[in-house]
Design a protein around this motif. Structure first.
Motif, PDB file in Angstrom:
ATOM      1  N   PRO A   6       0.871  -1.238   0.077  1.00 57.29           N
ATOM      2  CA  PRO A   6       0.057   0.084   0.169  1.00 57.29           C
ATOM      3  C   PRO A   6       0.964   1.171   0.053  1.00 57.29           C
ATOM      4  N   THR A   7       0.413   2.266  -0.418  1.00 57.18           N
ATOM      5  CA  THR A   7       0.771   3.437  -0.419  1.00 57.18           C
ATOM      6  C   THR A   7       0.718   4.128   0.782  1.00 57.18           C
ATOM      7  N   ILE A   8       1.840   4.630   1.835  1.00 58.40           N
ATOM      8  CA  ILE A   8       1.478   5.080   3.095  1.00 58.40           C
ATOM      9  C   ILE A   8       2.193   6.496   3.178  1.00 58.40           C
ATOM     10  N   VAL A   9       1.325   7.389   3.920  1.00 61.05           N
ATOM     11  CA  VAL A   9       1.881   8.779   4.127  1.00 61.05           C
ATOM     12  C   VAL A   9       1.946   9.113   5.850  1.00 61.05           C
ATOM     13  N   CYS A  10       3.037   9.395   6.321  1.00 58.69           N
ATOM     14  CA  CYS A  10       3.329   9.536   7.730  1.00 58.69           C
ATOM     15  C   CYS A  10       3.330  11.228   7.747  1.00 58.69           C
ATOM     16  N   ALA A  11       2.181  11.780   8.384  1.00 53.58           N
ATOM     17  CA  ALA A  11       2.110  13.066   8.684  1.00 53.58           C
ATOM     18  C   ALA A  11       1.635  13.652  10.079  1.00 53.58           C
ATOM     19  N   PRO A  12       2.273  13.381  10.903  1.00 57.23           N
ATOM     20  CA  PRO A  12       2.076  13.737  12.261  1.00 57.23           C
ATOM     21  C   PRO A  12       2.428  15.266  12.697  1.00 57.23           C
ATOM     22  N   ASP A  13       1.856  15.522  13.759  1.00 59.01           N
ATOM     23  CA  ASP A  13       2.380  16.740  14.499  1.00 59.01           C
ATOM     24  C   ASP A  13       3.366  16.371  15.439  1.00 59.01           C
ATOM     25  N   SER A  14       4.106  17.152  16.316  1.00 59.08           N
ATOM     26  CA  SER A  14       5.144  17.094  17.171  1.00 59.08           C
ATOM     27  C   SER A  14       4.431  16.424  18.414  1.00 59.08           C
ATOM     28  N   PHE A  15       5.223  15.470  19.092  1.00 55.96           N
ATOM     29  CA  PHE A  15       4.761  14.959  20.223  1.00 55.96           C
ATOM     30  C   PHE A  15       5.528  15.816  21.354  1.00 55.96           C
ATOM     31  N   LYS A  16       4.963  16.988  21.666  1.00 55.13           N
ATOM     32  CA  LYS A  16       5.494  18.030  22.461  1.00 55.13           C
ATOM     33  C   LYS A  16       6.354  17.839  23.525  1.00 55.13           C
ATOM     34  N   GLY A  17       7.561  18.121  23.790  1.00 52.55           N
ATOM     35  CA  GLY A  17       8.522  17.762  24.624  1.00 52.55           C
ATOM     36  C   GLY A  17       9.121  16.400  24.937  1.00 52.55           C
ATOM     37  N   SER A  18       8.882  15.692  23.517  1.00 50.35           N
ATOM     38  CA  SER A  18       9.164  14.325  23.497  1.00 50.35           C
ATOM     39  C   SER A  18       9.832  14.058  22.054  1.00 50.35           C
ATOM     40  N   ALA A  19       8.991  14.418  20.996  1.00 52.44           N
ATOM     41  CA  ALA A  19       9.538  14.527  19.574  1.00 52.44           C
ATOM     42  C   ALA A  19       9.028  15.372  18.655  1.00 52.44           C
ATOM     43  N   GLY A  20      10.048  15.860  17.817  1.00 57.26           N
ATOM     44  CA  GLY A  20       9.376  16.781  17.010  1.00 57.26           C
ATOM     45  C   GLY A  20       8.867  16.157  15.728  1.00 57.26           C
ATOM     46  N   ALA A  21       7.940  17.027  14.846  1.00 58.28           N
ATOM     47  CA  ALA A  21       7.089  16.426  14.015  1.00 58.28           C
ATOM     48  C   ALA A  21       8.035  15.600  13.133  1.00 58.28           C
ATOM     49  N   PRO A  22       9.175  16.105  12.628  1.00 59.64           N
ATOM     50  CA  PRO A  22      10.213  15.327  11.674  1.00 59.64           C
ATOM     51  C   PRO A  22      10.539  14.035  12.262  1.00 59.64           C
ATOM     52  N   GLU A  23      10.818  13.784  13.580  1.00 60.46           N
ATOM     53  CA  GLU A  23      11.312  12.786  14.199  1.00 60.46           C
ATOM     54  C   GLU A  23      10.151  11.617  14.324  1.00 60.46           C
ATOM     55  N   ALA A  24       8.966  12.439  14.603  1.00 58.34           N
ATOM     56  CA  ALA A  24       7.777  11.407  14.695  1.00 58.34           C
ATOM     57  C   ALA A  24       7.528  10.879  13.395  1.00 58.34           C
ATOM     58  N   ALA A  25       7.579  11.682  12.403  1.00 56.66           N
ATOM     59  CA  ALA A  25       7.299  11.114  10.893  1.00 56.66           C
ATOM     60  C   ALA A  25       8.160   9.999  10.620  1.00 56.66           C
ATOM     61  N   ALA A  26       9.364  10.193  11.040  1.00 55.38           N
ATOM     62  CA  ALA A  26      10.471   9.317  10.573  1.00 55.38           C
ATOM     63  C   ALA A  26      10.097   7.874  11.596  1.00 55.38           C
ATOM     64  N   ALA A  27       9.714   8.167  12.670  1.00 54.56           N
ATOM     65  CA  ALA A  27       9.292   6.861  13.391  1.00 54.56           C
ATOM     66  C   ALA A  27       8.339   6.225  12.820  1.00 54.56           C
ATOM     67  N   LEU A  28       7.191   6.684  12.739  1.00 53.47           N
ATOM     68  CA  LEU A  28       5.988   6.212  12.027  1.00 53.47           C
ATOM     69  C   LEU A  28       6.398   5.273  10.757  1.00 53.47           C
ATOM     70  N   ALA A  29       7.386   6.146   9.824  1.00 56.42           N
ATOM     71  CA  ALA A  29       7.742   5.545   8.704  1.00 56.42           C
ATOM     72  C   ALA A  29       8.554   4.176   9.026  1.00 56.42           C
ATOM     73  N   ARG A  30       9.302   4.148  10.104  1.00 53.70           N
ATOM     74  CA  ARG A  30      10.088   2.953  10.339  1.00 53.70           C
ATOM     75  C   ARG A  30       9.220   1.892  10.793  1.00 53.70           C
ATOM     76  N   GLY A  31       8.356   2.365  11.517  1.00 55.57           N
ATOM     77  CA  GLY A  31       7.383   1.082  11.966  1.00 55.57           C
ATOM     78  C   GLY A  31       6.427   0.568  10.664  1.00 55.57           C
ATOM     79  N   ALA A  32       6.071   1.544   9.895  1.00 50.48           N
ATOM     80  CA  ALA A  32       5.375   0.886   8.703  1.00 50.48           C
ATOM     81  C   ALA A  32       5.999   0.071   7.762  1.00 50.48           C
ATOM     82  N   ARG A  33       7.276   0.496   7.743  1.00 44.79           N
ATOM     83  CA  ARG A  33       8.345  -0.430   7.012  1.00 44.79           C
ATOM     84  C   ARG A  33       8.517  -1.590   7.398  1.00 44.79           C
ATOM     85  N   GLN A  34       8.588  -2.258   8.570  1.00 48.47           N
ATOM     86  CA  GLN A  34       8.606  -3.330   9.192  1.00 48.47           C
ATOM     87  C   GLN A  34       7.456  -4.149   8.726  1.00 48.47           C
TER      88      GLN A  34
END
Length: 418
Positions: A6-34
């Motif tokens: 499937p075609t997947i897009v990872c478009a999150p906001d930041s997790f304030k105080g924990s992960a910025g939006a770029p880091e959150a998007a990259a983490a979602l993408a790594r999980g999807a890629r598994q």
């Protein structure tokens, strides 16, 4: 949806105080890629026009942050960052880089003195870069000056009855007699301004800038009265008539960030827009989601407010009707039925069990990745279950609703037994 790739897009906001939006998007993408190693997976960090918007836009544009020396809300030297799009046409400014509360947290708050002059200095430097549009994100401010400081830094003169400049900050607005725009930078008038606003508070009154947001900036009841009156007077001077002033004072959104929209709309013809809408256009959200089968989004806390102009709502609205929209969040406050009614396929918390905020923050990217992998695995299982005659997302939600009802019944029985 093709469960193989499937075609997947990872478009999150930041997790304030924990992960910025770029880091959150990259983490979602790594999980999807598994789960979907052969899929086309796109990272699209997103924001709602508040904190984190600069980082999100820079990540999508692929351009570095730029720095400029300005002053903070109390007039002290500081450094601020801003961004320019890859084509050089659009700039993004986070006002809090200059007039934010964190910048003045080392001293006693001075709500009547704090101003937006430093934000205007950033804008002046941005104009030197030859941009055609300025995206101004205004959350987290320490000031309540109606945007007078920004306009002053760009050349407008705010003077009292003797022709002398008024004192900086909202406390000086009561002495305002006139505003002279003859010295205003012509580039500030030529550029397109868009101000990201995510509140609907009016400029003045019990729901206005001073009354609602003043206390968090250090204003006591006396200062709130001074600031509210000052904003009302600024509106009168800028509007030119009591009727027009009343219209300005009652305009939804003008109470954001100490009334910044007031001076910028009246003097610079700025547009006030929902933050998520502004960012969606800047990053090309609709185009990015057009062919998506699965959309992974998220934020720190997913609740009813998330569905009113925030990141999750914008992503949901731009996603194709056929796409599965999955929310990954630190905390999920909506039931499966509420999610389904809101057009969300499912919402999953990153908490693996009982855990404190500090632990979740430390492991945020790891947990976001793992939760995304779980979500994608459930999508595959859902497709396999489709032969049982139910939509996969509806079946999962119905099972969750049944489990929730069962749990509530057990709790009630225990209460009666006690």
């Amino acid at each position: 949806m093709s469960k193989e790739a499937p075609t997947i897009v990872c478009a999150p906001d930041s997790f304030k105080g924990s992960a910025g939006a770029p880091e959150a998007a990259a983490a979602l993408a790594r999980g999807a890629r598994q789960v979907f190693p052969d899929s086309r997976i796109t990272d699209l960090p997103f924001a709602d026009g508040g904190e984190g918007t600069l980082d999100a836009l820079l990540a999508v544009w692929g351009t570095p942050a730029r720095s400029v020396d300005v002053v903070d809300a109390l007039g002290r030297l500081t450094s601020a960052q801003f961004g320019i799009s890859a084509d050089g046409r659009t700039a993004v400014i986070e006002a809090a880089q200059a007039n934010g509360l964190p910048q003045v947290s080392d001293v006693a708050l001075a709500p009547e003195r704090a101003d937006t002059y430093g934000v205007g200095l950033i804008a002046g430097h941005v104009l030197d870069q030859g941009v055609e549009e300025i995206l101004l994100c205004i959350g987290g401010s320490a000031s309540t000056d109606g945007g007078a400081g920004i306009a002053s830094a760009l050349g407008a003169a705010f003077t009292d009855s003797s022709g002398s400049p008024i004192s900086p900050g909202g406390g000086g607005l009561a002495a305002l007699a006139s505003v002279d725009v003859s010295g205003l930078d012509p580039r500030a008038l030529a550029v397109r301004w868009r101000i990201a606003v995510d509140v609907d508070n009016p400029l003045t009154g019990p729901d206005g800038a001073a009354a609602v947001f003043g206390p968090q900036k250090g204003a006591d009841s006396a200062s709130v009265s001074v600031l509210d009156s000052g904003l009302a007077h600024l509106a009168e001077v800028l509007a030119g008539s009591p009727a027009d002033a009343s219209t300005l004072a009652a305009t939804p959104g003008f109470g954001a960030a100490g009334g910044i929209p007031l001076a910028l709309t009246t003097l610079l013809d700025a547009e006030v827009v929902p933050g998520s809408t502004m960012v969606a256009e800047a990053v090309g959200l609709s185009e990015a989601l057009a062919g998506a089968d699965i959309v992974l989004t998220g934020e720190g806390s997913f609740d009813s407010q998330s569905l009113g102009g925030k990141v999750v709502a914008a992503v949901r609205d731009c996603a194709p009707a056929s796409a599965r929209v999955i929310v990954v969040a630190g905390h999920v406050a909506l039931t499966p039925a509420e999610c389904r009614e809101a057009g969300i396929t499912a919402a999953l918390s990153i908490a693996p069990g009982p855990a404190g905020l500090d632990e979740l923050s430390e492991r945020a990217e790891e947990l976001i990745e793992a939760t995304a992998a779980h979500a994608c695995a459930l999508m595959v299982a859902g497709e396999d279950l489709a032969g049982f005659g139910a939509r996969p997302d509806a079946r999962a939600a119905d099972l969750a609703d049944a489990r929730a009802a069962e749990f509530a019944g057990a709790r009630a029985a225990d209460a009666e037994g006690n």
